[in-house]
Design a protein around this motif. Structure first.
Motif: not given
Length: 311
Positions: A185-211
């Motif tokens: 149901e998420a809607v794009m803000q423009n052709e390059h980006s979304y602006d997910l809500s805080d609740e939606e961001l919490l549903l996304m898996p994370l990728l970490q940087q070791t350094t």
């Protein structure tokens, strides 16, 4: 005043023998006889007043003094070799610039622009090597470096002159397919980006940087989001590795936007949120504060010019 330096030939023989732990291999490398190598090293030991090698059943090995001396003279012999090659190649009209640069910045920002430097200054040849840690310029490792670090690191880096380039501003990115699958149901803000809500961001898996293992925690705290597991997710060392993992739908990563413009334009990645993190790390161009060569000054001027034009 006469310099207290042994003959260059004896130093070359010593370096070769030290590298191979063998007078025989040194003679083969230098195209001279084994006895000539032995004689040069004997003269060097007499000059220094210490034994550089000890005999073993299988040949020779460096003494502790020999190890110390070999390590000490190596960068200077390399420097002489480099300067000789430069003067022969450029006939005194230019030269090479050995540049240390953080890996992803090199591949994503600098390399695509180097053709402009070649056009503007064809007399300069740039050699790139990746480097992520401060070093001493008097070790002849690099002529200059593009370094990502803190102001404190720059202030405690001895013997350098630093030119501020830009702040490091990271944004959360992922593949568009990952958002479409997880949040249809998420809607794009423009052709390059979304602006997910805080609740939606919490549903996304994370990728970490070791350094930078706490970067997601810093991002969530900066935007007052309570994430239950900010350290979870696959870990990768470089921004370029994070970019590939994110573009294949493996999670959401924090990456400086300037390093992923190609992926954004190709729609391999999208910005997941307008929330950014401007950390303490900044990009600097650094070089020795002593004896600034014309090549370094031209390179500094060119980089600052490129940044000004793209601002």
């Amino acid at each position: 005043m006469r310099r207290n330096i042994p003959s260059l030939q004896s130093l070359i023989c010593f370096e070769s023998a030290a590298k191979h732990s063998s007078y025989t291999h040194a003679s083969q490398e230098l195209f001279i006889t084994q006895s000539a190598v032995s004689r040069q090293i004997q003269q060097l030991e007499e000059y220094l007043g210490v034994n550089l090698f000890s005999r073993t059943r299988h040949g020779v090995e460096l003494t502790e003094a020999g190890k110390q001396y070999a390590k000490g003279i190596k960068p200077y012999l390399q420097g002489i070799e480099k300067s000789t090659a430069d003067i022969m190649t450029h006939k005194g009209l230019g030269g090479t610039l050995k540049l240390g640069v953080v890996p992803t910045f090199a591949t994503r920002w600098l390399l695509p622009k180097l053709h402009k430097l070649n056009t503007q200054h064809p007399e300069i040849t740039v050699h790139l090597e990746t480097s992520t840690k401060p070093f001493l310029f008097n070790e002849n490792v690099f002529d200059a470096a593009i370094f990502a670090g803190t102001q404190q690191q720059i202030e405690h880096w001895p013997g350098i002159q630093a030119h501020y380039l830009m702040d490091e501003e990271v944004v959360p990115v992922c593949s568009p397919a990952l958002i479409q699958n997880r949040l249809p149901e998420a809607v794009m803000q423009n052709e390059h980006s979304y602006d997910l809500s805080d609740e939606e961001l919490l549903l996304m898996p994370l990728l970490q940087q070791t350094t930078r293992p706490s970067i997601w925690q810093e991002w969530f705290q900066a935007h007052q989001i309570q994430h239950p597991k900010p350290f979870d997710g696959q870990r990768h060392e470089l921004f370029s590795m994070l970019s590939v993992a994110a573009s294949h739908g493996m999670g959401m990563a924090l990456i400086p936007q300037m390093l992923i413009e190609s992926e954004l334009n190709k729609k391999e990645l999208v910005i997941a949120s307008s929330k950014k993190l401007q950390g303490s790390r900044k990009y600097y161009l650094v070089h020795s504060s002593q004896d600034i060569s014309p090549q370094i000054q031209k390179f500094v001027d060119w980089v600052l010019q490129e940044l000004h034009q793209s601002a």
